[in-house]
Design a protein around this motif. Structure first.
Motif: not given
Length: 204
Positions: A31-33, A144-147, A152-153, A192-193
């Motif tokens: 939710s913050s992003h 998606s990327v690795k945060g 994260v997608r 952002e998931l």
């Protein structure tokens, strides 16, 4: 004999395929992003706003994304147009009636491929102001990327709806003709998931 062997191997193949688990991943909206933005005509210009609190989940079929499922829940009281008095009016019974209907929800019912790479048409039921009606959104899977804290997608969705379909009808007529507000609302959803950790398989 040869025919019996072929039949046996066909049965074996069907059993193996049917018992193979679906390739799926589970995601949760950060939710913050994330935000749900909108614009509507006011006189001759467009007024923009957003809902800052959105939650939801995505059950993604990684082998066939059209078989995925998604739900979103939006906090109506988190509306922000940059003008506190206008926000107060929008939360009132004239518009969203946030005290009576504190959330709006979207649940996908059908996902189809759209034009372009990683583009989809997502149809679902939107419940807003006590009314449920189908809507179709154009969704772009941003990959998606690795945060720092896991995978994260990103998803971006756009659509247009008529507010009167959900019983939000407040307006004022102009002396010169027409009305203060338009009926069509353009929607832009940025999500952002975060991938949920999968439960460990039970030990045998």
């Amino acid at each position: 004999m040869l025919g019996s062997q072929r039949m046996l191997w066909s049965v074996v193949a069907m059993v193996v395929l049917s018992s193979s688990p679906a390739v799926a991943s589970e995601w949760e909206v950060d939710s913050s992003h994330s935000s749900v933005e909108f614009s509507i005509r006011h006189l001759v210009s467009n007024v923009r706003g957003r809902f800052d609190k959105v939650e939801g989940t995505l059950s993604r079929d990684d082998a066939d994304p059209t078989q995925s499922k998604m739900t979103l829940t939006i906090d109506v009281a988190s509306i922000d147009t940059g003008v506190p008095d206008r926000d107060k009016h929008l939360k009132s019974p004239d518009f969203f009636d946030a005290a009576k209907f504190p959330t709006m929800t979207f649940r996908s019912t059908k996902i189809g491929k759209s034009t372009g790479k990683d583009a989809y048409e997502v149809t679902g039921d939107l419940t807003l102001h006590g009314v449920t009606k189908p809507v179709t959104l154009q969704v772009q899977d941003l990959g998606s990327v690795k945060g720092p804290k896991g995978m994260v997608r990103g998803l971006e969705a756009t659509g247009t709806l008529n507010r009167k379909d959900w019983g939000i009808t407040w307006n004022n007529a102009l002396d010169s003709g027409g009305t203060i507000l338009g009926d069509e609302v353009k929607v832009l959803i940025n999500l952002e998931l975060k991938e949920k950790a999968q439960a460990a398989a039970p030990k045998k």
